[in-house]
Design a protein around this motif. Structure first.
Motif, PDB file in Angstrom:
ATOM      1  N   PHE A  14       0.722  -0.994  -0.013  1.00  0.00           N
ATOM      2  CA  PHE A  14      -0.203  -0.022  -0.131  1.00  0.00           C
ATOM      3  C   PHE A  14       0.862   1.345  -0.025  1.00  0.00           C
ATOM      4  CE2 PHE A  14      -2.503   3.425   2.379  1.00  0.00           C
ATOM      5  CZ  PHE A  14      -3.536   3.193   1.452  1.00  0.00           C
ATOM      6  N   ASN A  15       0.561   2.242  -0.965  1.00  0.00           N
ATOM      7  CA  ASN A  15       1.609   3.457  -1.091  1.00  0.00           C
ATOM      8  C   ASN A  15       0.534   4.720  -1.298  1.00  0.00           C
ATOM      9  OD1 ASN A  15       3.488   5.253  -1.329  1.00  0.00           O
ATOM     10  ND2 ASN A  15       4.274   4.572  -3.175  1.00  0.00           N
ATOM     11  N   ALA A  16       0.263   5.349  -0.242  1.00  0.00           N
ATOM     12  CA  ALA A  16      -0.592   6.402  -0.333  1.00  0.00           C
ATOM     13  C   ALA A  16       0.363   7.455   0.055  1.00  0.00           C
ATOM     14  CB  ALA A  16      -1.731   6.424   0.641  1.00  0.00           C
ATOM     15  N   VAL A  17       1.502   7.495   0.164  1.00  0.00           N
ATOM     16  CA  VAL A  17       2.310   8.759   0.541  1.00  0.00           C
ATOM     17  C   VAL A  17       2.326   9.785  -0.403  1.00  0.00           C
ATOM     18  CG1 VAL A  17       4.677   9.193   1.072  1.00  0.00           C
ATOM     19  CG2 VAL A  17       3.957   7.082   2.068  1.00  0.00           C
ATOM     20  N   PRO A  18       2.439   9.564  -1.491  1.00  0.00           N
ATOM     21  CA  PRO A  18       2.358  10.889  -2.563  1.00  0.00           C
ATOM     22  C   PRO A  18       0.877  11.602  -2.362  1.00  0.00           C
ATOM     23  CG  PRO A  18       3.232   8.788  -3.669  1.00  0.00           C
ATOM     24  CD  PRO A  18       2.641   8.418  -2.245  1.00  0.00           C
ATOM     25  N   VAL A  19      -0.153  10.924  -2.211  1.00  0.00           N
ATOM     26  CA  VAL A  19      -1.248  11.704  -1.960  1.00  0.00           C
ATOM     27  C   VAL A  19      -1.395  12.198  -0.534  1.00  0.00           C
ATOM     28  CG1 VAL A  19      -3.726  11.452  -2.038  1.00  0.00           C
ATOM     29  CG2 VAL A  19      -2.672  10.103  -3.721  1.00  0.00           C
ATOM     30  N   MET A  20      -1.199  11.397   0.426  1.00  0.00           N
ATOM     31  CA  MET A  20      -1.239  11.976   1.815  1.00  0.00           C
ATOM     32  C   MET A  20       0.056  13.132   1.856  1.00  0.00           C
ATOM     33  SD  MET A  20      -3.363  11.416   3.670  1.00  0.00           S
ATOM     34  CE  MET A  20      -3.282  12.979   4.849  1.00  0.00           C
ATOM     35  N   GLY A  21       1.160  12.911   1.320  1.00  0.00           N
ATOM     36  CA  GLY A  21       2.013  14.070   1.347  1.00  0.00           C
ATOM     37  C   GLY A  21       1.663  15.183   0.691  1.00  0.00           C
ATOM     38  N   MET A  22       0.834  15.135  -0.202  1.00  0.00           N
ATOM     39  CA  MET A  22       0.314  16.379  -0.865  1.00  0.00           C
ATOM     40  C   MET A  22      -0.564  17.168  -0.065  1.00  0.00           C
ATOM     41  SD  MET A  22      -1.227  17.145  -4.688  1.00  0.00           S
ATOM     42  CE  MET A  22      -2.765  16.378  -4.339  1.00  0.00           C
ATOM     43  N   VAL A  23      -1.725  16.210   0.528  1.00  0.00           N
ATOM     44  CA  VAL A  23      -2.563  16.816   1.436  1.00  0.00           C
ATOM     45  C   VAL A  23      -1.956  17.439   2.545  1.00  0.00           C
ATOM     46  CG1 VAL A  23      -4.646  16.212   2.924  1.00  0.00           C
ATOM     47  CG2 VAL A  23      -4.282  15.289   0.712  1.00  0.00           C
ATOM     48  N   HIS A  24      -1.286  16.767   3.242  1.00  0.00           N
ATOM     49  CA  HIS A  24      -0.576  17.430   4.285  1.00  0.00           C
ATOM     50  C   HIS A  24       0.306  18.633   3.933  1.00  0.00           C
ATOM     51  CE1 HIS A  24       1.707  17.738   8.169  1.00  0.00           C
ATOM     52  NE2 HIS A  24       2.601  17.668   7.469  1.00  0.00           N
ATOM     53  N   GLY A  25       0.955  18.495   2.756  1.00  0.00           N
ATOM     54  CA  GLY A  25       1.828  19.942   2.358  1.00  0.00           C
ATOM     55  C   GLY A  25       0.899  21.079   2.388  1.00  0.00           C
ATOM     56  N   VAL A  26      -0.389  20.670   1.643  1.00  0.00           N
ATOM     57  CA  VAL A  26      -1.272  21.962   1.484  1.00  0.00           C
ATOM     58  C   VAL A  26      -1.555  22.301   2.819  1.00  0.00           C
ATOM     59  CG1 VAL A  26      -3.389  22.346   0.721  1.00  0.00           C
ATOM     60  CG2 VAL A  26      -1.860  21.268  -0.837  1.00  0.00           C
ATOM     61  N   LEU A  27      -2.165  21.591   3.692  1.00  0.00           N
ATOM     62  CA  LEU A  27      -2.702  21.878   4.802  1.00  0.00           C
ATOM     63  C   LEU A  27      -1.594  22.697   5.770  1.00  0.00           C
ATOM     64  CD1 LEU A  27      -4.849  18.846   5.676  1.00  0.00           C
ATOM     65  CD2 LEU A  27      -5.680  21.565   5.262  1.00  0.00           C
ATOM     66  N   PHE A  28      -0.204  22.232   5.954  1.00  0.00           N
ATOM     67  CA  PHE A  28       0.876  22.725   6.651  1.00  0.00           C
ATOM     68  C   PHE A  28       1.101  24.191   5.976  1.00  0.00           C
ATOM     69  CE2 PHE A  28       5.206  23.490   7.133  1.00  0.00           C
ATOM     70  CZ  PHE A  28       5.278  23.553   8.537  1.00  0.00           C
ATOM     71  N   ILE A  29       1.108  24.394   4.692  1.00  0.00           N
ATOM     72  CA  ILE A  29       1.247  25.673   4.046  1.00  0.00           C
ATOM     73  C   ILE A  29       0.125  26.623   4.704  1.00  0.00           C
ATOM     74  CG2 ILE A  29       1.215  26.969   1.979  1.00  0.00           C
ATOM     75  CD1 ILE A  29       2.801  24.602   0.716  1.00  0.00           C
ATOM     76  N   LEU A  30      -0.966  26.087   4.472  1.00  0.00           N
ATOM     77  CA  LEU A  30      -2.164  27.041   5.089  1.00  0.00           C
ATOM     78  C   LEU A  30      -1.922  27.201   6.560  1.00  0.00           C
ATOM     79  CD1 LEU A  30      -5.279  25.267   3.536  1.00  0.00           C
ATOM     80  CD2 LEU A  30      -4.437  27.562   3.082  1.00  0.00           C
ATOM     81  N   TYR A  31      -1.423  26.361   7.244  1.00  0.00           N
ATOM     82  CA  TYR A  31      -1.223  26.642   8.839  1.00  0.00           C
ATOM     83  C   TYR A  31      -0.133  27.737   8.770  1.00  0.00           C
ATOM     84  CZ  TYR A  31      -0.371  25.704  13.734  1.00  0.00           C
ATOM     85  OH  TYR A  31      -0.088  25.853  15.067  1.00  0.00           O
ATOM     86  N   VAL A  32       0.639  27.427   8.339  1.00  0.00           N
ATOM     87  CA  VAL A  32       1.944  28.627   8.286  1.00  0.00           C
ATOM     88  C   VAL A  32       1.395  29.942   8.057  1.00  0.00           C
ATOM     89  CG1 VAL A  32       4.198  29.278   7.402  1.00  0.00           C
ATOM     90  CG2 VAL A  32       3.743  27.027   8.178  1.00  0.00           C
ATOM     91  N   LEU A  33       0.630  29.951   6.914  1.00  0.00           N
ATOM     92  CA  LEU A  33       0.121  31.389   6.422  1.00  0.00           C
ATOM     93  C   LEU A  33      -0.935  31.799   7.346  1.00  0.00           C
ATOM     94  CD1 LEU A  33      -0.722  30.658   2.855  1.00  0.00           C
ATOM     95  CD2 LEU A  33       0.941  32.172   3.687  1.00  0.00           C
ATOM     96  N   PHE A  34      -1.841  30.794   8.051  1.00  0.00           N
ATOM     97  CA  PHE A  34      -2.597  31.473   9.046  1.00  0.00           C
ATOM     98  C   PHE A  34      -1.703  31.766  10.573  1.00  0.00           C
ATOM     99  CE2 PHE A  34      -6.188  29.094   6.979  1.00  0.00           C
ATOM    100  CZ  PHE A  34      -6.312  30.064   5.981  1.00  0.00           C
ATOM    101  N   TRP A  35      -1.006  31.111  10.654  1.00  0.00           N
ATOM    102  CA  TRP A  35      -0.111  31.282  11.997  1.00  0.00           C
ATOM    103  C   TRP A  35       0.591  32.749  11.730  1.00  0.00           C
ATOM    104  CZ3 TRP A  35       5.407  31.662  11.460  1.00  0.00           C
ATOM    105  CH2 TRP A  35       6.084  31.906  12.669  1.00  0.00           C
ATOM    106  N   ALA A  36       1.294  33.066  10.572  1.00  0.00           N
ATOM    107  CA  ALA A  36       1.871  34.375  10.361  1.00  0.00           C
ATOM    108  C   ALA A  36       0.852  35.503  10.467  1.00  0.00           C
ATOM    109  CB  ALA A  36       2.473  34.113   8.894  1.00  0.00           C
ATOM    110  N   ASP A  37      -0.256  35.196   9.848  1.00  0.00           N
ATOM    111  CA  ASP A  37      -1.353  36.268  10.012  1.00  0.00           C
ATOM    112  C   ASP A  37      -1.808  36.369  11.590  1.00  0.00           C
ATOM    113  OD1 ASP A  37      -3.515  38.084   9.056  1.00  0.00           O
ATOM    114  OD2 ASP A  37      -4.973  36.794   9.203  1.00  0.00           O
ATOM    115  N   SER A  38      -1.932  35.365  12.348  1.00  0.00           N
ATOM    116  CA  SER A  38      -2.419  35.586  13.522  1.00  0.00           C
ATOM    117  C   SER A  38      -1.404  35.966  14.397  1.00  0.00           C
ATOM    118  CB  SER A  38      -2.560  34.282  14.188  1.00  0.00           C
ATOM    119  OG  SER A  38      -3.654  33.426  13.521  1.00  0.00           O
ATOM    120  N   TRP A  39      -0.299  35.744  14.299  1.00  0.00           N
ATOM    121  CA  TRP A  39       1.139  36.363  15.031  1.00  0.00           C
ATOM    122  C   TRP A  39       1.142  37.767  14.826  1.00  0.00           C
ATOM    123  CZ3 TRP A  39       6.818  34.569  14.270  1.00  0.00           C
ATOM    124  CH2 TRP A  39       7.648  35.093  15.516  1.00  0.00           C
TER     125      TRP A  39
END
Length: 123
Positions: free
Chosen positions: A38-63
């Motif tokens: 089972f290899n879902a790393v490429p898909v899950m990696g992309m999903v996590h990457g997008v969510l992490f980038i959103l987190y960092v953008l929202f973190w910077a705005d909140s800060w």
């Protein structure tokens, strides 16, 4: 604090739990990739990457809006790179955003109360 600050904290809070879940799922997919076919790393990696980038953008705005000290801003960032840190960040941000909304409402009421001309007189 004003309502825009509370909204920024709320956005960060809403993205922190899904980001933490995606990180845990990525770790599970990584283990499954090495132990099974089972290899879902490429898909899950992309999903996590997008969510992490959103987190960092929202973190910077909140800060920027909440004017956190360096320690608190760093804490929220470090929580984003720990596997379960997003859950702790969500709980802390929930308390902080409620406090921000209450402070904004109290400030708005205090601004209206002294010179309020909206009082309806009895005739």
């Amino acid at each position: 604090m004003e309502l825009k600050t509370a909204a920024a904290l709320r956005r960060l809070r809403l993205i922190s739990a899904p980001e933490a879940v995606s990180f845990l799922l990525l770790l599970v997919c990584s283990v499954l990739k090495r132990t099974t076919d089972f290899n879902a790393v490429p898909v899950m990696g992309m999903v996590h990457g997008v969510l992490f980038i959103l987190y960092v953008l929202f973190w910077a705005d909140s800060w920027n809006r909440a004017r956190w000290p360096l320690g608190r801003g760093a804490l929220y960032f470090v929580l984003s790179v720990l596997p379960t840190g997003g859950f702790f960040a969500e709980r802390m941000l929930a308390r902080e955003s409620v406090a921000a909304v209450v402070a904004a409402r109290e400030a708005a009421q205090a601004a209206q109360a002294p010179g309020s001309s909206d009082v309806v007189g009895a005739a």
